[in-house]
Design a protein around this motif. Sequence first.
Motif, PDB file in Angstrom:
ATOM      1  N   ALA A  11     -17.113  28.967   1.381  1.00 54.62           N
ATOM      2  CA  ALA A  11     -18.268  29.469   0.631  1.00 54.62           C
ATOM      3  C   ALA A  11     -18.264  28.943  -0.800  1.00 54.62           C
ATOM      4  CB  ALA A  11     -18.271  30.988   0.629  1.00 54.62           C
ATOM      5  N   THR A  12     -17.101  28.886  -1.425  1.00 60.09           N
ATOM      6  CA  THR A  12     -16.993  28.372  -2.789  1.00 60.09           C
ATOM      7  C   THR A  12     -17.389  26.905  -2.855  1.00 60.09           C
ATOM      8  OG1 THR A  12     -15.257  29.940  -3.375  1.00 60.09           O
ATOM      9  CG2 THR A  12     -15.404  27.944  -4.697  1.00 60.09           C
ATOM     10  N   ASN A  13     -16.895  26.112  -1.926  1.00 61.32           N
ATOM     11  CA  ASN A  13     -17.211  24.685  -1.916  1.00 61.32           C
ATOM     12  C   ASN A  13     -18.669  24.421  -1.571  1.00 61.32           C
ATOM     13  OD1 ASN A  13     -14.720  22.769  -2.291  1.00 61.32           O
ATOM     14  ND2 ASN A  13     -13.955  24.516  -1.135  1.00 61.32           N
ATOM     15  N   LYS A  14     -19.217  25.237  -0.708  1.00 64.36           N
ATOM     16  CA  LYS A  14     -20.606  25.033  -0.281  1.00 64.36           C
ATOM     17  C   LYS A  14     -21.577  25.132  -1.447  1.00 64.36           C
ATOM     18  CE  LYS A  14     -23.779  26.295   3.438  1.00 64.36           C
ATOM     19  NZ  LYS A  14     -23.978  27.156   4.635  1.00 64.36           N
ATOM     20  N   LYS A  15     -21.230  25.868  -2.472  1.00 65.05           N
ATOM     21  CA  LYS A  15     -22.111  26.034  -3.623  1.00 65.05           C
ATOM     22  C   LYS A  15     -22.344  24.728  -4.375  1.00 65.05           C
ATOM     23  CE  LYS A  15     -20.697  30.837  -4.447  1.00 65.05           C
ATOM     24  NZ  LYS A  15     -19.950  31.747  -5.363  1.00 65.05           N
ATOM     25  N   THR A  16     -21.381  23.815  -4.309  1.00 67.51           N
ATOM     26  CA  THR A  16     -21.482  22.593  -5.108  1.00 67.51           C
ATOM     27  C   THR A  16     -21.501  21.310  -4.285  1.00 67.51           C
ATOM     28  OG1 THR A  16     -19.069  22.617  -5.424  1.00 67.51           O
ATOM     29  CG2 THR A  16     -20.415  23.633  -7.135  1.00 67.51           C
ATOM     30  N   LEU A  17     -21.126  21.363  -3.015  1.00 68.48           N
ATOM     31  CA  LEU A  17     -21.145  20.155  -2.189  1.00 68.48           C
ATOM     32  C   LEU A  17     -22.574  19.715  -1.881  1.00 68.48           C
ATOM     33  CD1 LEU A  17     -18.304  20.913   0.385  1.00 68.48           C
ATOM     34  CD2 LEU A  17     -18.324  19.040  -1.278  1.00 68.48           C
ATOM     35  N   VAL A  18     -22.780  18.402  -1.740  1.00 69.05           N
ATOM     36  CA  VAL A  18     -24.092  17.908  -1.344  1.00 69.05           C
ATOM     37  C   VAL A  18     -24.460  18.550  -0.012  1.00 69.05           C
ATOM     38  CG1 VAL A  18     -24.021  15.729  -2.603  1.00 69.05           C
ATOM     39  CG2 VAL A  18     -22.999  15.861  -0.340  1.00 69.05           C
ATOM     40  N   PRO A  19     -25.712  18.917   0.184  1.00 68.96           N
ATOM     41  CA  PRO A  19     -26.100  19.704   1.363  1.00 68.96           C
ATOM     42  C   PRO A  19     -25.821  18.992   2.677  1.00 68.96           C
ATOM     43  CG  PRO A  19     -28.032  18.857   0.197  1.00 68.96           C
ATOM     44  CD  PRO A  19     -26.864  18.619  -0.689  1.00 68.96           C
ATOM     45  N   GLY A  20     -25.132  19.678   3.562  1.00 66.31           N
ATOM     46  CA  GLY A  20     -24.894  19.154   4.904  1.00 66.31           C
ATOM     47  C   GLY A  20     -23.527  18.541   5.102  1.00 66.31           C
ATOM     48  N   ILE A  21     -22.805  18.205   4.016  1.00 66.55           N
ATOM     49  CA  ILE A  21     -21.548  17.484   4.188  1.00 66.55           C
ATOM     50  C   ILE A  21     -20.468  18.372   4.809  1.00 66.55           C
ATOM     51  CG2 ILE A  21     -20.604  17.992   1.904  1.00 66.55           C
ATOM     52  CD1 ILE A  21     -20.405  14.645   3.825  1.00 66.55           C
ATOM     53  N   ILE A  22     -20.582  19.675   4.671  1.00 67.86           N
ATOM     54  CA  ILE A  22     -19.600  20.571   5.298  1.00 67.86           C
ATOM     55  C   ILE A  22     -19.621  20.409   6.815  1.00 67.86           C
ATOM     56  CG2 ILE A  22     -19.186  23.016   5.843  1.00 67.86           C
ATOM     57  CD1 ILE A  22     -19.588  23.692   2.955  1.00 67.86           C
ATOM     58  N   ASP A  23     -20.764  20.076   7.366  1.00 62.14           N
ATOM     59  CA  ASP A  23     -20.875  19.924   8.818  1.00 62.14           C
ATOM     60  C   ASP A  23     -19.931  18.855   9.354  1.00 62.14           C
ATOM     61  OD1 ASP A  23     -22.813  21.855   8.755  1.00 62.14           O
ATOM     62  OD2 ASP A  23     -24.495  20.463   8.893  1.00 62.14           O
ATOM     63  N   ALA A  24     -19.618  17.849   8.534  1.00 64.77           N
ATOM     64  CA  ALA A  24     -18.734  16.777   8.990  1.00 64.77           C
ATOM     65  C   ALA A  24     -17.347  17.290   9.325  1.00 64.77           C
ATOM     66  CB  ALA A  24     -18.639  15.684   7.927  1.00 64.77           C
ATOM     67  N   GLY A  25     -16.914  18.345   8.639  1.00 66.05           N
ATOM     68  CA  GLY A  25     -15.593  18.898   8.888  1.00 66.05           C
ATOM     69  C   GLY A  25     -15.589  20.132   9.756  1.00 66.05           C
ATOM     70  N   THR A  26     -16.755  20.466  10.338  1.00 68.81           N
ATOM     71  CA  THR A  26     -16.886  21.639  11.201  1.00 68.81           C
ATOM     72  C   THR A  26     -16.770  21.211  12.655  1.00 68.81           C
ATOM     73  OG1 THR A  26     -18.363  22.664   9.579  1.00 68.81           O
ATOM     74  CG2 THR A  26     -18.330  23.607  11.792  1.00 68.81           C
ATOM     75  N   CYS A  27     -15.875  21.829  13.384  1.00 73.28           N
ATOM     76  CA  CYS A  27     -15.627  21.422  14.765  1.00 73.28           C
ATOM     77  C   CYS A  27     -16.353  22.347  15.747  1.00 73.28           C
ATOM     78  CB  CYS A  27     -14.131  21.379  15.031  1.00 73.28           C
ATOM     79  SG  CYS A  27     -13.282  20.156  13.971  1.00 73.28           S
ATOM     80  N   ALA A  28     -16.147  22.088  17.024  1.00 74.90           N
ATOM     81  CA  ALA A  28     -16.943  22.754  18.057  1.00 74.90           C
ATOM     82  C   ALA A  28     -16.778  24.264  18.070  1.00 74.90           C
ATOM     83  CB  ALA A  28     -16.581  22.182  19.428  1.00 74.90           C
ATOM     84  N   ASP A  29     -15.637  24.765  17.574  1.00 75.56           N
ATOM     85  CA  ASP A  29     -15.436  26.212  17.558  1.00 75.56           C
ATOM     86  C   ASP A  29     -16.111  26.879  16.366  1.00 75.56           C
ATOM     87  OD1 ASP A  29     -13.828  25.391  15.482  1.00 75.56           O
ATOM     88  OD2 ASP A  29     -11.950  26.175  16.308  1.00 75.56           O
ATOM     89  N   GLY A  30     -16.828  26.080  15.549  1.00 72.99           N
ATOM     90  CA  GLY A  30     -17.549  26.624  14.412  1.00 72.99           C
ATOM     91  C   GLY A  30     -16.719  26.775  13.155  1.00 72.99           C
ATOM     92  N   LYS A  31     -15.438  26.450  13.223  1.00 78.63           N
ATOM     93  CA  LYS A  31     -14.565  26.560  12.058  1.00 78.63           C
ATOM     94  C   LYS A  31     -14.528  25.245  11.280  1.00 78.63           C
ATOM     95  CE  LYS A  31     -11.573  29.979  14.314  1.00 78.63           C
ATOM     96  NZ  LYS A  31     -10.206  30.274  14.810  1.00 78.63           N
ATOM     97  N   VAL A  32     -14.336  25.368   9.971  1.00 83.96           N
ATOM     98  CA  VAL A  32     -14.266  24.192   9.100  1.00 83.96           C
ATOM     99  C   VAL A  32     -12.799  23.808   8.946  1.00 83.96           C
ATOM    100  CG1 VAL A  32     -14.750  23.268   6.806  1.00 83.96           C
ATOM    101  CG2 VAL A  32     -16.346  24.885   7.868  1.00 83.96           C
ATOM    102  N   TYR A  33     -12.442  22.639   9.488  1.00 84.02           N
ATOM    103  CA  TYR A  33     -11.058  22.164   9.422  1.00 84.02           C
ATOM    104  C   TYR A  33     -10.857  21.111   8.332  1.00 84.02           C
ATOM    105  CZ  TYR A  33     -10.095  24.598  13.795  1.00 84.02           C
ATOM    106  OH  TYR A  33      -9.925  25.570  14.756  1.00 84.02           O
ATOM    107  N   GLY A  34     -11.933  20.522   7.868  1.00 82.12           N
ATOM    108  CA  GLY A  34     -11.801  19.478   6.866  1.00 82.12           C
ATOM    109  C   GLY A  34     -12.933  19.495   5.860  1.00 82.12           C
TER     110      GLY A  34
END
Length: 442
Positions: free
Chosen positions: A127-150
């Motif tokens: 949540a903290t990183n999502k506030k400042t990351l370019v929109p959508g880039i978190i999805d790259a590190g999100t795996c099939a179980d819905g968790k963010v690993y990277g």
Amino acid sequence: MINRRATLTAIAVIGVAGLASGCLSPSTPQNANGNGSAASGAGKSKISVMYGLGPDTEPGFKADVGKFAKDNGITIEFIKAASWDTEIRTRVQGGNPPDVGLFPQPGLMCDLAKQGHLIPFDDATVATNKKTLVPGIIDAGTCADGKVYGLPNEVSVKSVLWTDAGAFKAGGYTAPKTLDELLSLTEKIKADGKTPWCIAAESGAATGWPITDWIEDLVLRFAGPENYDKWVKGELKFDSPEIRPAFEYFQKIAFGAGNVRGGTKSIVATNFQTGGNAMFGSPPGCFLFKQATFVANPGGFPDAVIAQLDTKTGPLPFPGKTAGDNPVLLGGDIAAAFNNDANTLKVRNFIASKENGTEQAKLGAFSPHTTADVSLLPNKTLQTIASEVLYKASAARFDGSDLMPAKVGAGTFWTEPVKWLSGQQDLHTTLTNIDQSYPKAS
């Protein structure tokens, strides 16, 4: 930033792909507890960090992480992988993974996460990183179980058109705001008796990967970010109504008579790093070259151009389908943790944070955080790309071929377009062959 994909080969990637689909036995990461996201113990004093960064990015990365570690009483063992994909698989298979790894290919990261080798980020950190990351880039590190690993350390920007600033201005040309305007610009340059494009896809045994960047940028524009995600996951075929228009648009440029320096067949024989250098000839050999920001480093554009980058080049945003539509395609390295030791997670979380990247920026690396100080970048050219392309993006997506199964993303998505551009087969055959190569769901 130097593109590490140039060091990969389709044969090598596909040859080891089996390691991620059965040969690596599922395991519980060291010290894991609960969902694996909570730190365990007081923390080790020495943390190993493995990466495949190029010589332009590595020194800044080591400086940034090294300073953080020193300030926190941690010693870092930096491990540089000559062949990241192969070496990380071998270490995991042998039960000797690093504490933290920087994945240039999120698809492999999710393979290892699925098998229980990685620790997800906790919700608060995401949540903290999502506030400042370019929109959508978190999805790259999100795996099939819905968790963010990277989460990303740094990124390269792929949605860029390069020009020779002086020649482009002298020709009376202006930046296209839409894809239709880009086609019109192509025709205008050609009507002036000049060659519009340099397009280059030669990369040794990895020849063809630069075409994937073209297609991915176009899919983002024609199909939109949501359909891009479905395509990357295999939920939309290459030969579908949503995806095929990207190939058809590229075909108009790459196959149009007189559009490309050397003709269509020359594309696969022209080196991806130096293929745009003809722009700076007298007279210019072309006026437009699409390539990621790494091309503005030694080994890409001529040294004399790099020395005067701000005056010699005029980078333009790759236009949207409509004016104001500005998605951006990115590459980069995703930080992930192989255990939940307190200092392992502390180092991983710093690498992903907005506080990281000061020394990397000074050497030309882009932070994925929109709050980054662009004035740290070494020249106005990169500062403009950061502020006008990266941080104004309506949506950002990671390189799609790096997210796809290796058999496709580093296989047929490279090789089939090469056959198409070489005149060996038509577009329908190309798309059909890629779709047929997609691994069947188990």
